[in-house]
Motif scaffolding. Structure first.
Motif, PDB file in Angstrom:
ATOM      1  N   SER A   1       9.894  20.632  10.527  1.00  0.00           N
ATOM      2  CA  SER A   1       9.640  20.334  10.028  1.00  0.00           C
ATOM      3  C   SER A   1       9.536  20.066   8.599  1.00  0.00           C
ATOM      4  O   SER A   1       8.742  21.096   7.949  1.00  0.00           O
ATOM      5  CB  SER A   1       8.058  20.362  10.585  1.00  0.00           C
ATOM      6  N   LEU A   2       9.356  18.609   7.755  1.00  0.00           N
ATOM      7  CA  LEU A   2       8.407  18.658   6.136  1.00  0.00           C
ATOM      8  C   LEU A   2       7.904  17.609   6.189  1.00  0.00           C
ATOM      9  O   LEU A   2       8.134  16.127   7.385  1.00  0.00           O
ATOM     10  CB  LEU A   2      10.330  18.065   5.453  1.00  0.00           C
ATOM     11  N   ARG A   3       7.418  17.885   5.359  1.00  0.00           N
ATOM     12  CA  ARG A   3       6.517  16.280   5.020  1.00  0.00           C
ATOM     13  C   ARG A   3       7.212  16.158   3.240  1.00  0.00           C
ATOM     14  O   ARG A   3       6.843  16.906   2.463  1.00  0.00           O
ATOM     15  CB  ARG A   3       4.784  16.726   5.411  1.00  0.00           C
ATOM     16  N   LEU A   4       7.609  14.363   2.893  1.00  0.00           N
ATOM     17  CA  LEU A   4       7.861  14.195   2.436  1.00  0.00           C
ATOM     18  C   LEU A   4       6.268  13.519   1.499  1.00  0.00           C
ATOM     19  O   LEU A   4       5.644  12.386   2.630  1.00  0.00           O
ATOM     20  CB  LEU A   4       8.586  13.328   2.436  1.00  0.00           C
ATOM     21  N   SER A   5       6.881  13.544   0.709  1.00  0.00           N
ATOM     22  CA  SER A   5       5.357  12.425  -0.683  1.00  0.00           C
ATOM     23  C   SER A   5       6.186  11.483  -1.380  1.00  0.00           C
ATOM     24  O   SER A   5       7.332  11.516  -1.806  1.00  0.00           O
ATOM     25  CB  SER A   5       5.252  13.328  -1.278  1.00  0.00           C
ATOM     26  N   CYS A   6       5.114  10.849  -1.642  1.00  0.00           N
ATOM     27  CA  CYS A   6       5.741   9.289  -2.266  1.00  0.00           C
ATOM     28  C   CYS A   6       4.543   9.634  -2.951  1.00  0.00           C
ATOM     29  O   CYS A   6       3.875   8.707  -3.014  1.00  0.00           O
ATOM     30  CB  CYS A   6       6.424   8.123  -1.450  1.00  0.00           C
ATOM     31  N   ALA A   7       4.410   9.441  -4.428  1.00  0.00           N
ATOM     32  CA  ALA A   7       3.428   9.538  -5.308  1.00  0.00           C
ATOM     33  C   ALA A   7       3.611   7.638  -6.650  1.00  0.00           C
ATOM     34  O   ALA A   7       4.567   7.873  -6.799  1.00  0.00           O
ATOM     35  CB  ALA A   7       3.471  10.588  -6.100  1.00  0.00           C
ATOM     36  N   ALA A   8       2.572   7.200  -5.829  1.00  0.00           N
ATOM     37  CA  ALA A   8       2.327   5.693  -6.768  1.00  0.00           C
ATOM     38  C   ALA A   8       1.883   5.836  -7.888  1.00  0.00           C
ATOM     39  O   ALA A   8       1.043   6.003  -7.592  1.00  0.00           O
ATOM     40  CB  ALA A   8       2.666   4.951  -5.154  1.00  0.00           C
ATOM     41  N   SER A   9       2.302   4.195  -8.623  1.00  0.00           N
ATOM     42  CA  SER A   9       1.801   5.002  -9.557  1.00  0.00           C
ATOM     43  C   SER A   9       1.905   3.134 -10.283  1.00  0.00           C
ATOM     44  O   SER A   9       3.305   2.872 -10.076  1.00  0.00           O
ATOM     45  CB  SER A   9       1.805   5.050 -11.164  1.00  0.00           C
ATOM     46  N   GLY A  10       0.529   2.249 -10.582  1.00  0.00           N
ATOM     47  CA  GLY A  10       1.072   1.159 -10.778  1.00  0.00           C
ATOM     48  C   GLY A  10       1.204  -0.737  -9.684  1.00  0.00           C
ATOM     49  O   GLY A  10       1.733  -1.268 -10.368  1.00  0.00           O
ATOM     50  N   LEU A  11       0.483   0.121  -8.426  1.00  0.00           N
ATOM     51  CA  LEU A  11       0.629  -0.634  -7.881  1.00  0.00           C
ATOM     52  C   LEU A  11      -0.335  -0.364  -6.901  1.00  0.00           C
ATOM     53  O   LEU A  11      -0.828   1.174  -6.338  1.00  0.00           O
ATOM     54  CB  LEU A  11       1.756  -0.767  -6.645  1.00  0.00           C
ATOM     55  N   THR A  12      -1.445  -0.959  -5.703  1.00  0.00           N
ATOM     56  CA  THR A  12      -1.587  -1.218  -4.669  1.00  0.00           C
ATOM     57  C   THR A  12      -1.377  -1.497  -3.518  1.00  0.00           C
ATOM     58  O   THR A  12      -1.015  -2.089  -2.793  1.00  0.00           O
ATOM     59  CB  THR A  12      -3.729  -1.700  -5.074  1.00  0.00           C
ATOM     60  N   PHE A  13      -1.909   0.233  -2.891  1.00  0.00           N
ATOM     61  CA  PHE A  13      -1.217  -0.472  -1.348  1.00  0.00           C
ATOM     62  C   PHE A  13      -1.801  -1.180  -0.384  1.00  0.00           C
ATOM     63  O   PHE A  13      -1.106  -2.530  -0.043  1.00  0.00           O
ATOM     64  CB  PHE A  13      -1.935   1.043  -1.063  1.00  0.00           C
ATOM     65  N   SER A  14      -3.295  -2.086  -0.922  1.00  0.00           N
ATOM     66  CA  SER A  14      -3.754  -3.170   0.044  1.00  0.00           C
ATOM     67  C   SER A  14      -2.442  -4.232  -0.384  1.00  0.00           C
ATOM     68  O   SER A  14      -2.474  -5.095   0.182  1.00  0.00           O
ATOM     69  CB  SER A  14      -4.741  -3.669  -0.551  1.00  0.00           C
TER      70      SER A  14
END
Length: 124
Positions: free
Chosen positions: A17-30
């Motif tokens: 197993s692996l867990r990938l992460s994506c750190a986002a900036s400049g946006l809102t998930f909604s």
């Protein structure tokens, strides 16, 4: 400016197993659909998983259904891809993507922003 930074890739054995992460900036998930894509050498980029806030919906490509799970941490502005029961055919560079979107269905294309990718290699 929207920026996406992936991490968590690596070399694992089949079944791991692996867990990938994506750190986002400049946006809102909604206001965005968030997705994961992958590309192996010599092949086209392939949709893997995505979610949209309007319908709180998720979708997955058939080959990963039941094995991969997309999720998010709103407080950290981070989206994850939990990958279980990995197979050698999952080997690819995985990309996080974002699309300004307020629909109810999960989009599988036309994403506007992309991360740099993180390599996942699954050995047999």
């Amino acid at each position: 400016q929207v920026q996406l930074v992936e991490s968590g890739g690596g070399l694992v054995q089949a079944g791991g197993s692996l867990r990938l992460s994506c750190a986002a900036s400049g946006l809102t998930f909604s206001s965005y659909a968030m997705g994961w894509f992958r590309q192996a050498p010599g092949k086209e980029r392939e949709f893997v998983a995505a979610f949209t806030w309007r319908g709180l919906s998720t979708d997955y490509t058939d080959s990963v259904k039941g094995r991969f799970t997309i999720s998010r941490d709103n407080a950290k502005n981070t989206v994850y891809l939990q990958m279980n029961s990995l197979k050698p055919e999952d080997t690819a560079r995985y990309y996080c993507a974002a699309k300004f979107y307020r629909g109810t269905s999960v989009p599988k294309g036309d994403y506007n922003y992309w991360g740099q990718g993180t390599q996942v290699t699954v050995s047999s």
